[in-house]
Write a protein that holds these residues in place. Structure first.
Motif, PDB file in Angstrom:
ATOM      1  N   ALA A   1       0.806  -1.343  -0.103  1.00  0.00           N
ATOM      2  CA  ALA A   1       0.157   0.092  -0.515  1.00  0.00           C
ATOM      3  C   ALA A   1       0.528   1.317  -0.314  1.00  0.00           C
ATOM      4  O   ALA A   1       1.871   1.071   0.977  1.00  0.00           O
ATOM      5  CB  ALA A   1      -0.816   0.233   0.947  1.00  0.00           C
ATOM      6  N   GLY A   2       0.664   2.125  -0.474  1.00  0.00           N
ATOM      7  CA  GLY A   2       1.369   2.918  -0.563  1.00  0.00           C
ATOM      8  C   GLY A   2       0.523   4.163   0.378  1.00  0.00           C
ATOM      9  O   GLY A   2      -0.047   3.510   1.826  1.00  0.00           O
ATOM     10  N   GLY A   3       1.505   5.313   1.116  1.00  0.00           N
ATOM     11  CA  GLY A   3       1.082   6.080   2.130  1.00  0.00           C
ATOM     12  C   GLY A   3       2.853   6.700   2.472  1.00  0.00           C
ATOM     13  O   GLY A   3       3.749   7.314   1.653  1.00  0.00           O
ATOM     14  N   THR A   4       2.580   7.324   3.568  1.00  0.00           N
ATOM     15  CA  THR A   4       3.964   8.302   4.114  1.00  0.00           C
ATOM     16  C   THR A   4       4.257   7.160   4.888  1.00  0.00           C
ATOM     17  O   THR A   4       4.108   6.262   5.478  1.00  0.00           O
ATOM     18  CB  THR A   4       3.508   8.769   5.126  1.00  0.00           C
ATOM     19  N   MET A   5       5.445   6.595   4.983  1.00  0.00           N
ATOM     20  CA  MET A   5       7.112   5.766   5.620  1.00  0.00           C
ATOM     21  C   MET A   5       6.996   6.229   6.862  1.00  0.00           C
ATOM     22  O   MET A   5       7.570   7.304   7.151  1.00  0.00           O
ATOM     23  CB  MET A   5       7.519   5.100   4.604  1.00  0.00           C
ATOM     24  N   ARG A   6       7.059   5.177   7.949  1.00  0.00           N
ATOM     25  CA  ARG A   6       7.040   5.861   9.029  1.00  0.00           C
ATOM     26  C   ARG A   6       8.886   5.148   9.666  1.00  0.00           C
ATOM     27  O   ARG A   6       8.666   4.249   9.169  1.00  0.00           O
ATOM     28  CB  ARG A   6       6.494   5.327  10.680  1.00  0.00           C
ATOM     29  N   HIS A   7       9.715   5.780   9.830  1.00  0.00           N
ATOM     30  CA  HIS A   7      11.172   5.596   9.925  1.00  0.00           C
ATOM     31  C   HIS A   7      11.587   4.708  10.682  1.00  0.00           C
ATOM     32  O   HIS A   7      12.515   3.491  10.184  1.00  0.00           O
ATOM     33  CB  HIS A   7      11.989   7.124   9.600  1.00  0.00           C
ATOM     34  N   SER A   8      10.348   4.678  11.738  1.00  0.00           N
ATOM     35  CA  SER A   8      11.220   4.217  12.852  1.00  0.00           C
ATOM     36  C   SER A   8      10.513   2.338  12.800  1.00  0.00           C
ATOM     37  O   SER A   8      10.832   1.156  13.362  1.00  0.00           O
ATOM     38  CB  SER A   8       9.639   4.853  14.433  1.00  0.00           C
ATOM     39  N   ASP A   9       9.710   2.137  11.587  1.00  0.00           N
ATOM     40  CA  ASP A   9       9.215   1.028  11.644  1.00  0.00           C
ATOM     41  C   ASP A   9       8.976  -0.030   9.976  1.00  0.00           C
ATOM     42  O   ASP A   9       8.777  -0.824   9.973  1.00  0.00           O
ATOM     43  CB  ASP A   9       8.193   0.137  12.861  1.00  0.00           C
ATOM     44  N   GLY A  10       8.920   1.106   9.550  1.00  0.00           N
ATOM     45  CA  GLY A  10       8.622   0.306   8.228  1.00  0.00           C
ATOM     46  C   GLY A  10       7.406   0.402   8.051  1.00  0.00           C
ATOM     47  O   GLY A  10       6.518   0.204   6.623  1.00  0.00           O
ATOM     48  N   GLY A  11       6.630   1.399   8.607  1.00  0.00           N
ATOM     49  CA  GLY A  11       5.028   1.228   8.950  1.00  0.00           C
ATOM     50  C   GLY A  11       4.504   2.051   7.603  1.00  0.00           C
ATOM     51  O   GLY A  11       4.835   3.593   7.816  1.00  0.00           O
TER      52      GLY A  11
ATOM     53  N   PRO B   1      -4.012   8.700   3.899  1.00  0.00           N
ATOM     54  CA  PRO B   1      -4.724   8.441   3.119  1.00  0.00           C
ATOM     55  C   PRO B   1      -4.772   8.082   1.749  1.00  0.00           C
ATOM     56  O   PRO B   1      -5.588   7.240   1.007  1.00  0.00           O
ATOM     57  CB  PRO B   1      -4.772  10.281   2.728  1.00  0.00           C
ATOM     58  N   MET B   2      -2.975   7.915   1.806  1.00  0.00           N
ATOM     59  CA  MET B   2      -2.791   6.964  -0.027  1.00  0.00           C
ATOM     60  C   MET B   2      -3.398   5.512   0.044  1.00  0.00           C
ATOM     61  O   MET B   2      -3.713   4.497  -0.404  1.00  0.00           O
ATOM     62  CB  MET B   2      -1.479   7.045  -0.394  1.00  0.00           C
ATOM     63  N   ALA B   3      -2.289   4.881   1.641  1.00  0.00           N
ATOM     64  CA  ALA B   3      -2.462   3.543   2.583  1.00  0.00           C
ATOM     65  C   ALA B   3      -3.662   3.553   2.587  1.00  0.00           C
ATOM     66  O   ALA B   3      -3.991   2.152   2.313  1.00  0.00           O
ATOM     67  CB  ALA B   3      -1.670   3.416   3.495  1.00  0.00           C
ATOM     68  N   LEU B   4      -4.954   3.878   2.762  1.00  0.00           N
ATOM     69  CA  LEU B   4      -6.253   3.888   3.571  1.00  0.00           C
ATOM     70  C   LEU B   4      -7.203   3.415   1.939  1.00  0.00           C
ATOM     71  O   LEU B   4      -7.525   3.381   1.480  1.00  0.00           O
ATOM     72  CB  LEU B   4      -6.791   5.132   3.966  1.00  0.00           C
ATOM     73  N   ARG B   5      -6.479   4.854   1.195  1.00  0.00           N
ATOM     74  CA  ARG B   5      -7.438   4.299  -0.422  1.00  0.00           C
ATOM     75  C   ARG B   5      -6.656   3.176  -0.912  1.00  0.00           C
ATOM     76  O   ARG B   5      -8.068   2.394  -1.603  1.00  0.00           O
ATOM     77  CB  ARG B   5      -7.073   5.637  -1.231  1.00  0.00           C
ATOM     78  N   MET B   6      -5.419   3.013  -1.092  1.00  0.00           N
ATOM     79  CA  MET B   6      -5.085   1.672  -1.762  1.00  0.00           C
ATOM     80  C   MET B   6      -5.519   0.277  -0.581  1.00  0.00           C
ATOM     81  O   MET B   6      -6.271  -1.066  -1.980  1.00  0.00           O
ATOM     82  CB  MET B   6      -3.563   1.251  -0.885  1.00  0.00           C
ATOM     83  N   VAL B   7      -6.053  -0.104   0.424  1.00  0.00           N
ATOM     84  CA  VAL B   7      -6.558  -0.826   1.395  1.00  0.00           C
ATOM     85  C   VAL B   7      -7.984  -1.412   0.364  1.00  0.00           C
ATOM     86  O   VAL B   7      -8.716  -2.380   0.680  1.00  0.00           O
ATOM     87  CB  VAL B   7      -5.948  -0.382   2.301  1.00  0.00           C
TER      88      VAL B   7
END
Length: 267
Positions: free
Chosen positions: A156-166, A170-176
């Motif tokens: 899923a696209g979206g903003t990556m959290r550098h702390s854990d690779g999550g 909104p982009m991740a949500l729309r992809m799902v």
């Protein structure tokens, strides 16, 4: 004379186990039990209470624990444990949970895997499954499943959290929301006595909720340490899950409630 010999033995033990080895164990005990005591830790490690007090002071200064009279407790449940700490926490239990969850997933299935070290363990347990379609907002899950040539992985696209690779936002949500899959396997940060499945990041929570909404079958994976933790944001409730794979008996209140729910608990 006997007291002096005892002190000498304790100092020898302290020399053999530096604080860099004790402190991760102290944190794991605190996460399992919710608190630690100076006397209990001194007995557990075979060191002096002064040594344990120094360990707790350093952990408190680093923000890992909060000091209380006679010991320490976990900090307030407003932020998650650091990813590197979570990776090493209850690794054996997570592997056991992951194997149980993987047994519920047949070859040829399509599934969501969300952010979390337990879902990463599930990905590891799926390395020999065939013809899988996996949609994930967890970069670590995607990297693990690179080792399975029989898995098609959609990140899923979206903003990556550098702390854990999550991946969140909104982009991740729309992809799902573009998928309708056989099952969702989700982890969480805490599970309350009332059955609320909890996490810390609202952006992460919204993606996990969409995964549940877009799946026919819902699987929660969480080890027993989550029963004593707190987190502020609600993903769902346990009675909405079809299966719950864990490694420990449920707290009494929750165990009584789950008897009236459809959720299958796998220990």
């Amino acid at each position: 004379m006997q007291y002096a010999q005892t002190r000498k033995k304790l100092r020898a033990k302290e020399h053999r186990m530096p604080q860099s080895f004790r402190q991760p164990d102290i944190l794991e005990i605190a996460r399992r039990d919710g608190k630690v005591t100076v006397d209990g830790l001194a007995e557990h490690f075979g060191v002096t209470v002064q040594t344990i007090r120094r360990d707790l002071a350093e952990l408190a200064e680093a923000g890992r624990l909060s000091r209380v009279h006679g010991g320490a407790v976990l900090p307030s449940g407003l932020s998650n444990i650091a990813y590197q700490d979570r990776r090493g926490l209850n690794a054996q239990a997570k592997a056991q949970i992951a194997r149980r969850a993987a047994e519920l997933i047949p070859d040829g299935a399509s599934l969501f895997l969300n952010i979390g070290t337990t879902t990463e363990a599930v990905a590891q347990a799926l390395l020999h499954h065939e013809r899988l379609l996996v949609v994930t907002n967890n970069m670590n899950v995607a990297n693990i499943l690179m080792g399975n040539p029989g898995a098609e992985v959609v990140v899923a696209g979206g903003t990556m959290r550098h702390s854990d690779g999550g991946l969140i936002g909104p982009m991740a949500l729309r992809m799902v929301e573009q998928f309708s899959l056989d099952c969702a396997v989700i982890g969480c940060s805490a599970l309350s006595e009332s059955g609320d499945i909890l996490d810390f990041d609202l952006g992460e929570v919204s993606v996990s909720q969409a995964m549940l909404q877009q799946s026919a079958r819902k699987i929660l994976v969480a080890d027993g340490s989550k029963f004593s933790r707190k987190a502020p944001a609600r993903i769902a409730r346990l009675d909405e899950m079809d299966h719950f794979a864990t490694d420990a008996d449920l707290p009494a209140v929750l165990a009584e409630r789950v008897q009236t729910w459809k959720t299958e608990v796998l220990i």
